[in-house]
Design a protein around this motif. Structure first.
Motif, PDB file in Angstrom:
ATOM      1  N   PHE A 135       1.118   0.104  -4.766  1.00 18.19           N
ATOM      2  CA  PHE A 135       0.353   0.314  -3.538  1.00 18.19           C
ATOM      3  C   PHE A 135       0.068  -0.972  -2.773  1.00 18.19           C
ATOM      4  O   PHE A 135      -0.986  -1.126  -2.166  1.00 18.19           O
ATOM      5  CB  PHE A 135      -0.970   1.022  -3.874  1.00 18.19           C
ATOM      6  CG  PHE A 135      -0.790   2.313  -4.626  1.00 18.19           C
ATOM      7  CD1 PHE A 135      -0.187   3.404  -4.026  1.00 18.19           C
ATOM      8  CD2 PHE A 135      -1.204   2.428  -5.945  1.00 18.19           C
ATOM      9  CE1 PHE A 135      -0.006   4.585  -4.718  1.00 18.19           C
ATOM     10  CE2 PHE A 135      -1.035   3.609  -6.643  1.00 18.19           C
ATOM     11  CZ  PHE A 135      -0.433   4.692  -6.023  1.00 18.19           C
ATOM     12  N   HIS A 137       2.754  -2.727  -0.501  1.00 15.34           N
ATOM     13  CA  HIS A 137       4.098  -2.935   0.023  1.00 15.34           C
ATOM     14  C   HIS A 137       4.108  -2.839   1.540  1.00 15.34           C
ATOM     15  O   HIS A 137       3.116  -2.450   2.165  1.00 15.34           O
ATOM     16  CB  HIS A 137       5.062  -1.903  -0.576  1.00 15.34           C
ATOM     17  CG  HIS A 137       5.215  -2.012  -2.065  1.00 15.34           C
ATOM     18  ND1 HIS A 137       5.963  -3.013  -2.658  1.00 15.34           N
ATOM     19  CD2 HIS A 137       4.701  -1.277  -3.081  1.00 15.34           C
ATOM     20  CE1 HIS A 137       5.903  -2.874  -3.973  1.00 15.34           C
ATOM     21  NE2 HIS A 137       5.147  -1.830  -4.253  1.00 15.34           N
ATOM     22  N   TYR A 142       6.791   2.135   2.045  1.00 15.50           N
ATOM     23  CA  TYR A 142       6.020   3.377   1.885  1.00 15.50           C
ATOM     24  C   TYR A 142       6.778   4.556   2.491  1.00 15.50           C
ATOM     25  O   TYR A 142       6.859   5.637   1.890  1.00 15.50           O
ATOM     26  CB  TYR A 142       4.654   3.239   2.555  1.00 15.50           C
ATOM     27  CG  TYR A 142       3.706   2.285   1.872  1.00 15.50           C
ATOM     28  CD1 TYR A 142       3.446   2.369   0.509  1.00 15.50           C
ATOM     29  CD2 TYR A 142       3.050   1.294   2.601  1.00 15.50           C
ATOM     30  CE1 TYR A 142       2.569   1.490  -0.113  1.00 15.50           C
ATOM     31  CE2 TYR A 142       2.165   0.414   1.990  1.00 15.50           C
ATOM     32  CZ  TYR A 142       1.931   0.512   0.629  1.00 15.50           C
ATOM     33  OH  TYR A 142       1.056  -0.357   0.015  1.00 15.50           O
TER      34      TYR A 142
END
Length: 303
Positions: A135, A137, A142
């Protein structure tokens, strides 16, 4: 060290993963595109150039996708409209992409951009160990993760997916239902090129924030191989791309640790692991290969 490798697996593997998802769409329709490397390079340069000119990485990502689509359209025209051999045409397109981007990219080698940076998701990025890995990036990473289940749903649960798979298996059935299989294949190849272009753009405007000649370094070829490794399934292609990314991250980590290992061997590791994975899964039944691709591999005409 393990956390760094796993984080690097996602960051480094995203560009390959996007390209492999695009190639999966193309191959499901019965067209293999070895020119994916060219689409990635075009996307990397196009995305970087537009980001330099506009300062907007979102426009850069869109431009990268369109550049990849443009390169793929050449492959689609030669194969589907002219009946050229898919494998020979793909290789030609790959080298064409290398040459074109090397020529037009000369002025961008030393340019600086404000591209995509990692965005930590509130709360989730604070979860011990897995938080920073999953979580933290860039936005394109995503979106690429969300693409995989969406693509699976489209391919296996929608009418569009049925037409796509039928184009690669039984094109006469599409003819009987009033759908032109050549049009389906055209759209599939163009969609594949678009995703490969975005993959290239992610490499230049999110992962490295730079442009250098031939910066994809064979990632497009690896993406084509991973589709076969994944049995033409989106989730498996994603895992294969992350395996390649993990090998890339391991290479960098070992170099940073100063271990006495040849840098040339380390550079080979990601590609050797990809070849090993292909050898392991080679025993799968040939029936898993889309019928139209089987004819291409057997040496029949591409269109």
């Amino acid at each position: 060290m393990i956390a760094d490798i796993l984080t690097g697996a996602i960051r480094s593997g995203t560009s390959v993963m996007l390209a492999s998802q695009g190639e999966l769409v193309s191959e499901r329709a019965g067209v293999i595109n070895l020119g994916t490397e060219g689409s990635m390079l075009a996307g990397a340069l196009g995305g970087f150039a537009v980001t330099v000119w506009t300062g907007n990485p979102w426009l850069g990502a869109l431009a990268g996708g369109l550049c990849g689509l443009l390169i793929a359209s050449i492959h689609a025209f030669l194969v589907l409209s002219c009946g050229a051999n898919q494998l020979a045409t793909g290789l030609t397109i790959m080298f064409f992409g290398m040459g074109v981007t090397a020529f037009f990219g000369r002025d961008f080698v030393s340019q600086q951009i404000v591209g995509f940076n990692p965005v930590a998701l509130p709360g989730l990025s604070d979860i011990p160990f897995i938080g920073p890995i999953l979580f933290n990036h860039d936005p394109l990473t995503y979106l690429s993760i969300l693409l995989v289940p969406l693509l699976w749903y489209v391919i296996f649960r929608t009418r569009v997916g049925i037409m796509l798979r039928t184009a690669g298996e039984r094109e006469e059935v599409l003819f009987a239902s009033g759908v032109n299989p050549k049009l389906v294949r055209y759209l599939a190849v163009l969609a594949g090129g678009f995703l490969a272009g975005i993959g290239g753009a992610q490499l230049s405007i999110a992962y490295t924030h730079s442009w250098v000649e031939n910066m994809t370094a064979g990632r497009g070829v690896v993406a084509v191989a991973l589709v076969i490794f994944a049995s033409w399934k989106p989730a498996r292609a994603m895992l294969g791309a992350y395996l390649f990314g993990a090998a890339q991250a391991l290479q960098l980590t070992v170099q940073q640790q100063g271990l006495a290992i040849s840098p040339f061997f380390l550079f080979m590791v990601p590609y050797l692991l990809t070849l090993l994975a292909l050898l392991i899964v080679e025993r799968r039944k040939k029936s898993q290969t889309p019928e139209a691709l089987g004819r291409v591999f057997a040496g029949e005409a591409g269109g």
